[in-house]
Design an enzyme around this catalytic site. Sequence first.
Site, PDB file in Angstrom:
ATOM      1  N   LYS B  80      33.668  38.102  51.147  1.00 44.10           N
ATOM      2  CA  LYS B  80      34.888  37.618  50.605  1.00 44.10           C
ATOM      3  C   LYS B  80      36.160  37.987  51.371  1.00 44.10           C
ATOM      4  O   LYS B  80      36.222  39.077  51.708  1.00 44.10           O
ATOM      5  CB  LYS B  80      35.147  38.006  49.091  1.00 44.10           C
ATOM      6  CG  LYS B  80      36.295  37.347  48.418  1.00 44.10           C
ATOM      7  CD  LYS B  80      36.265  37.635  46.929  1.00 44.10           C
ATOM      8  CE  LYS B  80      37.552  37.080  46.073  1.00 44.10           C
ATOM      9  NZ  LYS B  80      37.483  37.606  44.647  1.00 44.10           N
ATOM     10  N   SER B 155      38.251  34.259  41.152  1.00 40.97           N
ATOM     11  CA  SER B 155      38.743  33.880  42.462  1.00 40.97           C
ATOM     12  C   SER B 155      37.726  33.892  43.334  1.00 40.97           C
ATOM     13  O   SER B 155      37.912  33.129  44.662  1.00 40.97           O
ATOM     14  CB  SER B 155      39.826  34.851  42.904  1.00 40.97           C
ATOM     15  OG  SER B 155      39.209  36.171  43.043  1.00 40.97           O
ATOM     16  N   SER B 179      36.522  37.720  38.438  1.00 42.33           N
ATOM     17  CA  SER B 179      36.416  36.856  39.731  1.00 42.33           C
ATOM     18  C   SER B 179      35.142  36.928  40.188  1.00 42.33           C
ATOM     19  O   SER B 179      34.879  36.053  41.211  1.00 42.33           O
ATOM     20  CB  SER B 179      37.498  37.570  40.856  1.00 42.33           C
ATOM     21  OG  SER B 179      38.568  36.911  40.478  1.00 42.33           O
TER      22      SER B 179
END
Lengths: 98, 502
Positions: B80, B155, B179
Amino acid sequence: MALTTDDVARLAKLARIELSEAELEHLAPQLDVILESVASVQQVAGPDIEPTSHALPLTNVFREDEVRPSLPREDVLAGAPAAEEERFRVPRILGEEA
Amino acid sequence: MSELLHRTAAELAAGIAAGEHSSEEVTRAHLDRIEAVDEVVHAFLHVDGERALEAARAVDAKVAAGEPVGPLAGVPLGLKDVLTMRGAPTTCGSRMLRDWHPPYDATVTRRLLEAGLVVLGKTNMDEFAMGSSTENSAYGPTRNPWDTSRIPGGSGGGSAAALAAFEAPLTIGTDTGGSIRQPAAVTGTVGVKPTYGGTSRYGLVALASSLDQPGPCARTVLDAALLHQVIAGHDPLDSTSIDAPVPDVVTAARSGDVAGMRIGVVRELGGEGYAPGVEQRFTEAVELLSGLGAEVVEVSCPSFDAALGAYYLIMPSEASSNLARFDAMRFGLRVGDDGTRSAEEVMNLTREAGFGAEVKRRIIIGTYALSSGYYDAYYGSAQKVRTLIKRDFDAAFERCDVLVSPTTPSTPWPLGERVDDPLAMYKADLCTLPSNLAGNAAASFPAGLAPEDGLPVGVQVMAPPMADDRLYRVGAALERALTEQWGGPLLNRIPQLQEVSA
């Protein structure tokens, strides 16, 4: 409560974000709805409830005060918006009158 | 599509270690897949094929030389874009950090590299991890591989979509309010938020420091456990890191024995506002666990009803403080520095240009909640709610080994539907954020497809702090039973993505 565009402008100034009139108009009602929906938290806990700042108990963490290599200066400055003479170059920080 | 792409990380690693296939072949297959489908999916913000192949060849050389390699050595992974890695940009999905190259590796990154994992690139995310749809990325949204007109969650939508699109067998996410778990739920994949302090936050660009936690994302429970094992454990560079042995997640994932386990269904996380297919698949999952010998009870956690309000005060407060570091002086964007403007004017202009709408919303809410005259009413009250949520968890965990709920109230919605309706967007986190506020471990596992729209549903499992192994035990039990019922993994039923030939 009704958050006005003036309130949002004041908060944006505190948060150091320049916002246009159009943005203020767009954001104020959205922020107002959010604040209204979270306002109910004020009614949930009584005065006798202790606040929790962290999920798990925290203890101070210490280490030996020994000299260790830091990041190479050029690596750090490589990501800076502007650098000069091995330093961060920043715009003037004092007003004209100072 | 190469047959290697459908293998689990555990199988790929075993094959690499045994010399059945090379890490280079495996890595190349995934890079080709990214090339073929990522223009549509947009799970990655940055891919470095040369670097990945070089890392893969290094693992192959070790294997050829008979040197011991770790249990995931040579397996490709997506990281990420909120975790730093030297030699690649870290943008956090923001214009503020376009092309910014960090000067050091996050601890999670360092552990991955040391374990021989092959980083393919950085995955897309909502700007500074603020969002539930990945539409807040300054570089364009990620699309859900199950239906590319829909959101992949957020997210960490990039990390979840990369798994579902077979672009990577493993990815890393971070979870502040859901997330990792909500994207896992809406893409039919596995996502685990470890106990707060279980994985290091060093080198993770902070959203809300008391809530953020990196964790593993995978297509199978065992793969997630193997990745968890690699990244978890004490780190002196993170003062909130727990100095205790990592729970034995791998053994738990291999066992999947839930006989005699006490499982609590949280009454408050269901009912009105939940899609019928979500409720149906969740109920079936609970019945399945009961059939496997678990004892199912209903528990009530009344303070969870106030979690959303508390979270959307605490998180923006911490975010407004953390994001003050983006001041246009030391890193990232600088706008309007023409010699006439002061540092403060440059700062204001830069933050206006560098931050997107949701980031501005949250910074301003946080500034409000922390401002004098409102601090006690907002931030102070929210922290008290946090105490009540912890107490509800403590009471529930006295009666139960784990708690369960749907991961998120709905299946993935169409892109664009909630972008200008922040409250509707925030409700996607309803079930996940109590565990961030209380710091316990929680995970999402695939529960099937909702009958009404054929889209993925996730079941959330919550365990007490440092009992992360229980998540994997329950997850493995579900996975085994459901895979048998479905006649194969859920992702076998995903529609084929159109491949673009390179």
